[in-house]
Design a protein around this motif. Structure first.
Motif, mmCIF file in Angstrom:
data_model
loop_
_atom_site.group_PDB
_atom_site.id
_atom_site.type_symbol
_atom_site.label_atom_id
_atom_site.label_comp_id
_atom_site.label_asym_id
_atom_site.label_seq_id
_atom_site.Cartn_x
_atom_site.Cartn_y
_atom_site.Cartn_z
ATOM 1 N N ALA A 134 0.825 -1.211 0.000
ATOM 2 C CA ALA A 134 0.000 0.000 0.000
ATOM 3 C C ALA A 134 0.857 1.257 0.000
ATOM 4 O O ALA A 134 0.597 2.207 -0.753
ATOM 5 C CB ALA A 134 -0.928 -0.007 1.215
ATOM 6 N N ASP A 137 2.774 1.668 -3.371
ATOM 7 C CA ASP A 137 1.871 2.149 -4.418
ATOM 8 C C ASP A 137 1.581 3.638 -4.238
ATOM 9 O O ASP A 137 1.610 4.410 -5.215
ATOM 10 C CB ASP A 137 0.571 1.354 -4.380
ATOM 11 N N TYR A 138 1.338 4.064 -2.992
ATOM 12 C CA TYR A 138 1.027 5.466 -2.738
ATOM 13 C C TYR A 138 2.200 6.380 -3.090
ATOM 14 O O TYR A 138 2.030 7.354 -3.842
ATOM 15 C CB TYR A 138 0.633 5.681 -1.273
ATOM 16 N N LEU A 157 -4.948 12.138 -4.444
ATOM 17 C CA LEU A 157 -4.380 10.855 -4.022
ATOM 18 C C LEU A 157 -4.074 10.864 -2.528
ATOM 19 O O LEU A 157 -4.396 9.901 -1.812
ATOM 20 C CB LEU A 157 -3.102 10.571 -4.820
ATOM 21 N N ASP A 160 -7.253 10.570 -0.544
ATOM 22 C CA ASP A 160 -7.946 9.291 -0.721
ATOM 23 C C ASP A 160 -7.212 8.118 -0.085
ATOM 24 O O ASP A 160 -7.791 7.038 0.055
ATOM 25 C CB ASP A 160 -8.137 8.992 -2.211
ATOM 26 N N THR A 161 -5.944 8.306 0.261
ATOM 27 C CA THR A 161 -5.125 7.187 0.762
ATOM 28 C C THR A 161 -4.688 7.445 2.201
ATOM 29 O O THR A 161 -5.468 7.213 3.123
ATOM 30 C CB THR A 161 -3.913 6.960 -0.163
ATOM 31 N N VAL A 162 -3.466 7.925 2.413
ATOM 32 C CA VAL A 162 -2.978 8.125 3.785
ATOM 33 C C VAL A 162 -3.825 9.141 4.552
ATOM 34 O O VAL A 162 -3.885 9.098 5.785
ATOM 35 C CB VAL A 162 -1.494 8.551 3.807
ATOM 36 N N ARG A 164 -7.155 9.531 4.291
ATOM 37 C CA ARG A 164 -8.591 9.225 4.193
ATOM 38 C C ARG A 164 -9.346 9.440 5.501
ATOM 39 O O ARG A 164 -10.561 9.681 5.492
ATOM 40 C CB ARG A 164 -8.786 7.789 3.717
ATOM 41 N N GLU A 224 -3.075 1.723 7.154
ATOM 42 C CA GLU A 224 -2.705 0.603 6.284
ATOM 43 C C GLU A 224 -1.329 0.794 5.654
ATOM 44 O O GLU A 224 -0.825 -0.114 4.993
ATOM 45 C CB GLU A 224 -3.737 0.469 5.155
ATOM 46 N N TYR A 225 -0.706 1.945 5.888
ATOM 47 C CA TYR A 225 0.518 2.301 5.175
ATOM 48 C C TYR A 225 1.762 2.150 6.053
ATOM 49 O O TYR A 225 2.820 1.733 5.574
ATOM 50 C CB TYR A 225 0.392 3.733 4.627
#
Length: 302
Positions: A134, A137-138, A157, A160-162, A164, A224-225
């Protein structure tokens, strides 16, 4: 509370903007270390709640925030440069504690392994040297967007990811900041990510055995990162490691809500200000030989 602001010259010719938040002259000081893309402004809430017990020292890296205007833009700041800056700040201001967030943990752990004798306890938040799928990819997609000047996509991005789990207002700040990022700072961020991707934990983790102070790794259970499970593997390398998990928190911990902030305040104040075994600075250097430079080849600047 008073705030002293100064522009500090560094041995290599660069300069950094430094802020010393003094709540009480009798308090000890914590050095705050930003993550990627962040500036001193991101520590506003942290400084307020730590101010109950501690004074705070924070700074902007030469290419960012209020340091940027004091430096030429024709350089690439390496991880070794970041380590040297931290060690210089620690030697100059003699902080008793250190708190890093996210990728600020890389330079912080290396600096603790190589010196920073005044630091008795360090909290490393939202960091893991083990890049899972994860995170890889980020950072890869973020690097590609920023290198291409696609700041809008990079901001989306991030949120939406780290980011969120951040509240809406913080996502708006991220959007505004990233969409206005200057071109030279975009290049530096892309360069920073390339360095992170090039670092191989198995080639440098043994250096962390030289850290002698207490170190507490703090991660969110929804992150998740940089997962709480991954970071516990550092217990095999950092001799005085402890671990804490913030419930209901993602990567940005105390920025994600009042409940998360209260948990962080409790964890940090108990760790920094609680009674503990006497710290011996000499223990932080298990091997007095000169440290090697970081074990990766620096890629060309985009």
């Amino acid at each position: 509370m008073s705030v002293e602001k100064l522009v500090l010259p560094l041995p290599g010719g660069l300069k950094v903007h430094v802020e010393h938040h003094c709540f009480d002259p009798s308090f000890e000081t914590v050095l705050l270390v930003n993550g990627a893309l962040a500036t001193t402004a991101s520590f506003g809430q942290t400084i307020r709640y730590l101010g109950e017990r501690l004074n705070a020292l924070c700074f902007d890296l030469p290419y960012a925030g209020q340091s940027r205007q004091h430096n030429a833009c024709d350089y690439a700041l390496t991880k070794d440069d970041e380590i040297d800056i931290l060690m210089h700040l620690a030697d100059r201001f003699r902080p008793a504690y250190l708190l890093s967030v996210s990728w600020g943990g890389v330079a912080s752990l290396f600096a603790l392994a190589r010196g920073c004798a005044s630091v008795r306890r360090a909290a490393i938040a939202s960091f893991s040297p083990f890049l899972n799928a994860a995170m890889t990819d980020y950072v890869t997609r973020a690097r590609d967007h920023i290198a291409a000047g696609q700041n809008l996509q990079a901001a989306q991005l991030l949120n939406d990811t780290v980011g969120r789990h951040l509240p809406r207002i913080m996502k708006l700040y991220n959007y505004r900041y990233l969409t206005r990022l200057p071109r030279d700072e975009q290049d530096q961020v892309a360069f920073h990510v390339d360095q992170i991707l090039a670092m191989k934990p198995e080639r440098y983790l043994d250096e962390f055995r030289r850290i002698g102070c207490d170190v507490k790794f703090v991660n969110g259970d929804l992150d998740e990162y940089t997962t709480a499970a991954d970071v516990r593997r550092l217990g095999d390398y950092v001799r005085r490691a402890e671990f804490a998990t913030i419930r209901g928190a993602g990567h940005f911990l105390d920025l994600e809500g009042r409940v998360q902030q209260e948990q962080m305040r409790t964890v940090l104040c108990d760790f920094f200000c609680g009674e503990r075994e006497t710290y011996t600075p000499h223990a932080c250097i298990a091997n007095s030989s000169k440290p090697q430079r970081l074990p990766f080849e620096v890629p060309a600047l985009s």
